[in-house]
Design a protein around this motif. Sequence first.
Motif, short mmCIF file in Angstrom:
data_model
loop_
_atom_site.label_atom_id
_atom_site.label_comp_id
_atom_site.label_asym_id
_atom_site.label_seq_id
_atom_site.Cartn_x
_atom_site.Cartn_y
_atom_site.Cartn_z
N LEU A 159 40.36 39.29 36.19
CA LEU A 159 41.69 39.87 36.33
C LEU A 159 41.78 40.63 37.64
CD1 LEU A 159 44.49 40.68 35.33
CD2 LEU A 159 43.39 42.55 34.07
N ASN A 160 40.76 41.40 37.95
CA ASN A 160 40.72 42.14 39.21
C ASN A 160 40.83 41.19 40.40
OD1 ASN A 160 40.46 44.76 40.39
ND2 ASN A 160 38.41 44.17 41.04
N ASP A 161 40.10 40.08 40.34
CA ASP A 161 40.16 39.09 41.42
C ASP A 161 41.57 38.53 41.59
OD1 ASP A 161 37.44 39.46 41.81
OD2 ASP A 161 36.87 37.64 40.71
N HIS A 162 42.24 38.24 40.45
CA HIS A 162 43.61 37.71 40.50
C HIS A 162 44.58 38.73 41.11
CE1 HIS A 162 42.99 33.95 38.44
NE2 HIS A 162 42.35 34.56 37.46
N LEU A 163 44.40 39.98 40.76
CA LEU A 163 45.29 41.02 41.29
C LEU A 163 45.12 41.16 42.81
CD1 LEU A 163 44.91 43.70 38.47
CD2 LEU A 163 46.92 42.26 38.94
N GLU A 181 53.76 35.53 57.22
CA GLU A 181 54.47 34.30 57.54
C GLU A 181 55.40 33.84 56.43
OE1 GLU A 181 51.74 31.33 58.89
OE2 GLU A 181 50.82 32.67 60.35
N LEU A 182 55.47 34.59 55.34
CA LEU A 182 56.34 34.20 54.24
C LEU A 182 57.82 34.36 54.62
CD1 LEU A 182 54.59 35.86 51.15
CD2 LEU A 182 54.54 33.45 51.82
N THR A 183 58.61 33.42 54.17
CA THR A 183 60.06 33.52 54.36
C THR A 183 60.60 34.50 53.32
OG1 THR A 183 60.57 31.77 52.78
CG2 THR A 183 60.14 31.10 55.08
N PRO A 184 61.82 34.98 53.50
CA PRO A 184 62.41 35.86 52.48
C PRO A 184 62.43 35.22 51.08
CG PRO A 184 63.70 35.98 54.48
CD PRO A 184 62.69 34.89 54.68
N GLU A 185 62.67 33.92 51.02
CA GLU A 185 62.67 33.23 49.73
C GLU A 185 61.27 33.21 49.11
OE1 GLU A 185 63.93 31.83 52.59
OE2 GLU A 185 66.04 32.18 52.15
N GLN A 186 60.27 32.97 49.94
CA GLN A 186 58.90 32.96 49.45
C GLN A 186 58.47 34.35 49.00
OE1 GLN A 186 57.27 31.21 53.04
NE2 GLN A 186 56.69 29.33 51.92
N ILE A 187 58.90 35.36 49.73
CA ILE A 187 58.59 36.74 49.34
C ILE A 187 59.21 37.04 47.98
CG2 ILE A 187 59.02 39.19 49.86
CD1 ILE A 187 58.79 38.42 52.84
N GLU A 188 60.45 36.63 47.80
CA GLU A 188 61.13 36.85 46.52
C GLU A 188 60.38 36.15 45.37
OE1 GLU A 188 65.41 35.98 44.37
OE2 GLU A 188 65.32 36.03 46.55
N ARG A 214 56.49 36.54 40.82
CA ARG A 214 55.16 36.18 40.33
C ARG A 214 54.33 37.44 40.09
NH1 ARG A 214 51.25 31.51 42.45
NH2 ARG A 214 49.27 32.41 41.89
N THR A 215 54.41 38.38 41.03
CA THR A 215 53.69 39.64 40.90
C THR A 215 54.12 40.40 39.66
OG1 THR A 215 53.39 39.81 43.30
CG2 THR A 215 53.20 41.86 42.04
N ASP A 216 55.44 40.46 39.42
CA ASP A 216 55.94 41.14 38.24
C ASP A 216 55.36 40.52 36.96
OD1 ASP A 216 57.42 42.87 39.81
OD2 ASP A 216 59.31 41.77 39.54
N ALA A 217 55.29 39.20 36.91
CA ALA A 217 54.73 38.52 35.75
C ALA A 217 53.24 38.82 35.60
CB ALA A 217 54.98 37.02 35.85
N ILE A 218 52.52 38.78 36.71
CA ILE A 218 51.08 39.07 36.68
C ILE A 218 50.83 40.49 36.22
CG2 ILE A 218 49.04 39.42 38.15
CD1 ILE A 218 49.99 36.96 39.78
N VAL A 219 51.63 41.43 36.70
CA VAL A 219 51.47 42.84 36.30
C VAL A 219 51.75 43.00 34.81
CG1 VAL A 219 52.46 45.15 36.56
CG2 VAL A 219 51.87 43.81 38.58
#
Length: 80
Positions: free
Chosen positions: A9-13, A24-31, A36-41
């Motif tokens: 879990l620590n590695d995934h975080l 290099e992420l676009t605004p859409e990729q950041i969103e 994804r981060t919210d789901a992982i959290v």
Amino acid sequence: MTKNRLKDLNDHLFAQIERLSDEELTPEQIEAEVKRTDAIVAVSDQILGNANFHLKAATLIANHGDRFKKSLPMIEAPAE
């Protein structure tokens, strides 16, 4: 060998932090990564809550002996 441990879990975080830090992420990729981060959290919180519950049960038995063990079947060792 079990794959799903708290270390994993620590590695995934940390991997997700690295993805969020990609400049290099676009605004859409950041969103998408933020969602994804919210789901992982959310899942991580559940996993850590469950681990804490097991730790409290094990501590109860360690401090007070086996008299509570019948009420706490979830702390039995896994079958091999």
